[in-house]
Design a protein around this motif. Structure first.
Motif, PDB file in Angstrom:
ATOM      1  N   ASN A 124      33.284  37.829  30.169  1.00 51.39           N
ATOM      2  CA  ASN A 124      34.706  37.614  29.964  1.00 51.39           C
ATOM      3  C   ASN A 124      35.184  36.806  31.164  1.00 51.39           C
ATOM      4  O   ASN A 124      35.096  37.282  32.307  1.00 51.39           O
ATOM      5  CB  ASN A 124      35.417  38.966  29.873  1.00 51.39           C
ATOM      6  N   ALA A 125      35.692  35.624  30.934  1.00 51.20           N
ATOM      7  CA  ALA A 125      36.098  34.734  32.028  1.00 51.20           C
ATOM      8  C   ALA A 125      37.178  35.372  32.900  1.00 51.20           C
ATOM      9  O   ALA A 125      37.139  35.255  34.130  1.00 51.20           O
ATOM     10  CB  ALA A 125      36.581  33.396  31.463  1.00 51.20           C
ATOM     11  N   LYS A 126      38.134  36.069  32.268  1.00 53.19           N
ATOM     12  CA  LYS A 126      39.204  36.711  33.046  1.00 53.19           C
ATOM     13  C   LYS A 126      38.657  37.844  33.913  1.00 53.19           C
ATOM     14  O   LYS A 126      39.055  38.008  35.057  1.00 53.19           O
ATOM     15  CB  LYS A 126      40.299  37.233  32.126  1.00 53.19           C
ATOM     16  N   ALA A 127      37.733  38.631  33.366  1.00 53.36           N
ATOM     17  CA  ALA A 127      37.135  39.724  34.130  1.00 53.36           C
ATOM     18  C   ALA A 127      36.288  39.180  35.277  1.00 53.36           C
ATOM     19  O   ALA A 127      36.321  39.713  36.389  1.00 53.36           O
ATOM     20  CB  ALA A 127      36.298  40.618  33.227  1.00 53.36           C
ATOM     21  N   THR A 128      35.540  38.105  35.022  1.00 54.20           N
ATOM     22  CA  THR A 128      34.723  37.495  36.075  1.00 54.20           C
ATOM     23  C   THR A 128      35.608  36.956  37.195  1.00 54.20           C
ATOM     24  O   THR A 128      35.324  37.161  38.380  1.00 54.20           O
ATOM     25  CB  THR A 128      33.842  36.371  35.494  1.00 54.20           C
ATOM     26  N   LYS A 129      36.696  36.296  36.834  1.00 53.84           N
ATOM     27  CA  LYS A 129      37.640  35.783  37.842  1.00 53.84           C
ATOM     28  C   LYS A 129      38.242  36.944  38.636  1.00 53.84           C
ATOM     29  O   LYS A 129      38.358  36.889  39.855  1.00 53.84           O
ATOM     30  CB  LYS A 129      38.744  34.973  37.159  1.00 53.84           C
ATOM     31  N   TYR A 130      38.589  38.021  37.925  1.00 55.71           N
ATOM     32  CA  TYR A 130      39.164  39.187  38.602  1.00 55.71           C
ATOM     33  C   TYR A 130      38.164  39.824  39.557  1.00 55.71           C
ATOM     34  O   TYR A 130      38.541  40.285  40.632  1.00 55.71           O
ATOM     35  CB  TYR A 130      39.674  40.225  37.592  1.00 55.71           C
ATOM     36  N   GLU A 131      36.915  39.868  39.176  1.00 53.76           N
ATOM     37  CA  GLU A 131      35.892  40.421  40.077  1.00 53.76           C
ATOM     38  C   GLU A 131      35.900  39.680  41.402  1.00 53.76           C
ATOM     39  O   GLU A 131      35.864  40.293  42.470  1.00 53.76           O
ATOM     40  CB  GLU A 131      34.503  40.364  39.435  1.00 53.76           C
ATOM     41  N   ASN A 132      35.952  38.355  41.349  1.00 48.43           N
ATOM     42  CA  ASN A 132      35.979  37.566  42.587  1.00 48.43           C
ATOM     43  C   ASN A 132      37.236  37.849  43.395  1.00 48.43           C
ATOM     44  O   ASN A 132      37.177  37.998  44.621  1.00 48.43           O
ATOM     45  CB  ASN A 132      35.868  36.068  42.262  1.00 48.43           C
ATOM     46  N   GLU A 133      38.389  37.940  42.736  1.00 50.08           N
ATOM     47  CA  GLU A 133      39.650  38.244  43.425  1.00 50.08           C
ATOM     48  C   GLU A 133      39.616  39.637  44.048  1.00 50.08           C
ATOM     49  O   GLU A 133      40.049  39.830  45.194  1.00 50.08           O
ATOM     50  CB  GLU A 133      40.820  38.162  42.443  1.00 50.08           C
ATOM     51  N   SER A 134      39.129  40.613  43.297  1.00 50.87           N
ATOM     52  CA  SER A 134      39.136  41.992  43.797  1.00 50.87           C
ATOM     53  C   SER A 134      38.106  42.193  44.913  1.00 50.87           C
ATOM     54  O   SER A 134      38.332  42.997  45.823  1.00 50.87           O
ATOM     55  CB  SER A 134      38.924  42.986  42.660  1.00 50.87           C
ATOM     56  N   ILE A 135      37.004  41.453  44.867  1.00 49.58           N
ATOM     57  CA  ILE A 135      36.032  41.514  45.970  1.00 49.58           C
ATOM     58  C   ILE A 135      36.669  40.973  47.244  1.00 49.58           C
ATOM     59  O   ILE A 135      36.539  41.570  48.320  1.00 49.58           O
ATOM     60  CB  ILE A 135      34.748  40.743  45.615  1.00 49.58           C
ATOM     61  N   ALA A 136      37.371  39.845  47.131  1.00 49.62           N
ATOM     62  CA  ALA A 136      38.052  39.272  48.297  1.00 49.62           C
ATOM     63  C   ALA A 136      39.110  40.246  48.824  1.00 49.62           C
ATOM     64  O   ALA A 136      39.231  40.444  50.043  1.00 49.62           O
ATOM     65  CB  ALA A 136      38.680  37.934  47.934  1.00 49.62           C
ATOM     66  N   PHE A 137      39.865  40.867  47.921  1.00 44.70           N
ATOM     67  CA  PHE A 137      40.876  41.851  48.299  1.00 44.70           C
ATOM     68  C   PHE A 137      40.235  43.006  49.064  1.00 44.70           C
ATOM     69  O   PHE A 137      40.704  43.417  50.125  1.00 44.70           O
ATOM     70  CB  PHE A 137      41.572  42.364  47.029  1.00 44.70           C
ATOM     71  N   ASN A 138      39.138  43.528  48.521  1.00 41.91           N
ATOM     72  CA  ASN A 138      38.409  44.639  49.142  1.00 41.91           C
ATOM     73  C   ASN A 138      37.901  44.243  50.526  1.00 41.91           C
ATOM     74  O   ASN A 138      38.048  44.996  51.496  1.00 41.91           O
ATOM     75  CB  ASN A 138      37.251  45.054  48.237  1.00 41.91           C
ATOM     76  N   ASN A 139      37.291  43.069  50.627  1.00 45.64           N
ATOM     77  CA  ASN A 139      36.720  42.622  51.899  1.00 45.64           C
ATOM     78  C   ASN A 139      37.794  42.319  52.939  1.00 45.64           C
ATOM     79  O   ASN A 139      37.625  42.643  54.114  1.00 45.64           O
ATOM     80  CB  ASN A 139      35.826  41.407  51.682  1.00 45.64           C
ATOM     81  N   ASP A 140      38.905  41.697  52.525  1.00 46.41           N
ATOM     82  CA  ASP A 140      39.992  41.389  53.456  1.00 46.41           C
ATOM     83  C   ASP A 140      40.589  42.656  54.070  1.00 46.41           C
ATOM     84  O   ASP A 140      40.946  42.680  55.236  1.00 46.41           O
ATOM     85  CB  ASP A 140      41.109  40.611  52.763  1.00 46.41           C
ATOM     86  N   ARG A 141      40.678  43.699  53.285  1.00 44.27           N
ATOM     87  CA  ARG A 141      41.281  44.949  53.753  1.00 44.27           C
ATOM     88  C   ARG A 141      40.264  45.938  54.304  1.00 44.27           C
ATOM     89  O   ARG A 141      40.626  47.022  54.749  1.00 44.27           O
ATOM     90  CB  ARG A 141      42.094  45.582  52.627  1.00 44.27           C
ATOM     91  N   LYS A 142      38.985  45.564  54.234  1.00 45.74           N
ATOM     92  CA  LYS A 142      37.889  46.403  54.757  1.00 45.74           C
ATOM     93  C   LYS A 142      38.008  47.843  54.241  1.00 45.74           C
ATOM     94  O   LYS A 142      37.872  48.809  54.990  1.00 45.74           O
ATOM     95  CB  LYS A 142      37.864  46.358  56.278  1.00 45.74           C
ATOM     96  N   LEU A 143      38.254  47.961  52.951  1.00 50.27           N
ATOM     97  CA  LEU A 143      38.453  49.286  52.349  1.00 50.27           C
ATOM     98  C   LEU A 143      37.237  50.186  52.497  1.00 50.27           C
ATOM     99  O   LEU A 143      37.377  51.404  52.623  1.00 50.27           O
ATOM    100  CB  LEU A 143      38.838  49.143  50.875  1.00 50.27           C
ATOM    101  N   ASP A 144      36.052  49.603  52.482  1.00 51.95           N
ATOM    102  CA  ASP A 144      34.839  50.421  52.575  1.00 51.95           C
ATOM    103  C   ASP A 144      34.609  50.959  53.987  1.00 51.95           C
ATOM    104  O   ASP A 144      33.730  51.784  54.187  1.00 51.95           O
ATOM    105  CB  ASP A 144      33.616  49.621  52.115  1.00 51.95           C
TER     106      ASP A 144
END
Length: 140
Positions: free
Chosen positions: A56-76
């Motif tokens: 799903n193109a929208k889901a794939t795009k969202y995965e990239n956005e949410s990974i960047a969001f996660n990494n920027d905020r160092k949630l892990d």
């Protein structure tokens, strides 16, 4: 008392003492022998639901956005979860229409998994393309 009972008693005492010495540690000893945690039998169903979101193109795009969001905020890195076990944990986050984490599930049950579930519980991600949206993250 027979010798074999004395030996068993001494072995049990040694095991109990060793367990008490390690339960309070914050960081996993990299030289310690750690047994992998048992698998969560319900996790496969959640991963199947995550996988069903693709292709799903929208889901794939969202995965990239949410990974960047996660990494920027160092949630892990919240709660020093990585140091609780040498084994990786996979977590599935279930997001509502607004992107809020409403449920978490991990592939194993241990202190590291519990820490990550707590760290991600209630986090507000960007709005996903569909709801509920499942986001899987491998945490080493």
């Amino acid at each position: 008392m027979p010798k074999h009972l004395i030996k068993i008693s001494m072995l049990c005492a040694a095991v109990l003492m060793a367990g008490c010495e390690t339960t309070g540690s914050k960081q996993a000893d990299p030289n310690a022998v750690e047994v992998p945690s048992p698998k969560n039998p319900d996790f496969a169903g959640e991963m199947a639901k995550f996988d069903a979101q693709f292709p799903n193109a929208k889901a794939t795009k969202y995965e990239n956005e949410s990974i960047a969001f996660n990494n920027d905020r160092k949630l892990d890195q919240k709660g020093d979860c990585h140091g609780k076990s040498k084994y990786p944990v996979t977590i599935v986050l279930i997001l509502d229409a607004d992107g809020k984490v409403t449920k978490t599930m991990t592939d194993v049950e241990n202190a590291k998994a519990a820490c990550f579930r707590s760290a991600y519980n209630g986090v507000q991600f960007p709005r996903p393309p569909m709801a509920p949206y499942r986001k899987a993250i491998l945490l080493k």
